[in-house]
Design an enzyme around this catalytic site. Structure first.
Site, PDB file in Angstrom:
ATOM      1  N   SER A 183      34.174  46.202  34.400  1.00 62.19           N
ATOM      2  CA  SER A 183      34.230  45.139  33.399  1.00 62.19           C
ATOM      3  C   SER A 183      32.992  44.255  33.421  1.00 62.19           C
ATOM      4  CB  SER A 183      35.484  44.289  33.613  1.00 62.19           C
ATOM      5  OG  SER A 183      36.633  45.073  33.373  1.00 62.19           O
TER       6      SER A 183
ATOM      7  N   LEU B 255      40.029  46.384  33.323  1.00 59.09           N
ATOM      8  CA  LEU B 255      41.038  45.848  34.233  1.00 59.09           C
ATOM      9  C   LEU B 255      40.315  45.261  35.442  1.00 59.09           C
ATOM     10  CD1 LEU B 255      44.047  45.545  35.039  1.00 59.09           C
ATOM     11  CD2 LEU B 255      43.887  47.817  36.075  1.00 59.09           C
TER      12      LEU B 255
ATOM     13  N   ARG C 216      36.470  36.980  44.399  1.00 59.25           N
ATOM     14  CA  ARG C 216      37.478  36.331  43.569  1.00 59.25           C
ATOM     15  C   ARG C 216      37.471  36.980  42.193  1.00 59.25           C
ATOM     16  NH1 ARG C 216      40.035  31.774  44.994  1.00 59.25           N
ATOM     17  NH2 ARG C 216      40.085  31.215  42.809  1.00 59.25           N
TER      18      ARG C 216
END
Length: 188
Positions: A78, A102, A110
């Site tokens: 991503s 995803l 994080r």
């Protein structure tokens, strides 16, 4: 007397079973575009088997909405989507760009940071280029690599594929009308 009622009930229930099934609802006729639309679909390959459900559902729904010129691009993850979206938008070949990915908590970084960065960058691309960018980049709060979660998210991405196709087509129709009004001096 009681036997007679039961026989009538049996005949009634048999008649109900043999009747024709209800007709399917009529197919929805979606508005057509004045000009051909071309959409880029940029998909992260991380958890491809989950994310591809979005692409499959998107392609089916967008075609029903009279957009058939779709180019599919795959990127590693991503985080790489915004740069590809920007380059694609700058070509002016695409009237819209759709991103699917995803982002999960891998325990090393994080994941909220990655998701937030991707979404902000996609918004920046759309505002700078005036090419709408749609996000089906999802960040679940809980994702475990179990078959139950994989099944759940495959189904969820299929729903998101339909939703992003609807948003894409509706926005392109709205922009087509708006740009026509601006060109005619009606709006602006």
């Amino acid at each position: 007397m009681n036997q007679m009622l039961q026989d009538q009930d049996l005949q009634t229930s048999q008649a109900e079973v043999t009747s024709d099934p209800p007709a399917a609802p009529p197919a929805v006729e979606h508005p057509r575009f004045a000009k051909p639309q071309r959409v880029a679909f940029v998909q992260a390959s991380w958890h491809r088997d989950v994310v591809e459900e979005c692409r499959i559902a998107f392609l089916r729904e967008i075609e029903a909405r009279h957009i058939t010129n779709i180019d599919v691009f795959e990127v590693p993850g991503s985080f790489e989507i915004p740069l590809h979206a920007q380059i694609l938008a700058k070509t002016r070949r695409y009237t819209a760009i759709v991103a699917a990915g995803l982002v999960v908590d891998g325990g090393i970084y994080r994941h909220e940071f990655v998701a937030d960065t991707v979404i902000k960058a996609l918004m920046d691309v759309q505002l700078r280029t005036e090419v709408p960018v749609f996000s089906a980049v999802l960040t679940p709060q809980q994702f475990h690599e179990t078959e139950v979660h994989f099944d759940f998210f495959r189904k969820h991405f299929a729903i998101k594929g339909v939703e992003v196709a609807q948003a894409c087509a509706n926005t392109l129709l709205s922009l087509e009308r708006l740009r026509g009004q601006v060109a005619a001096g009606i709006a602006g």
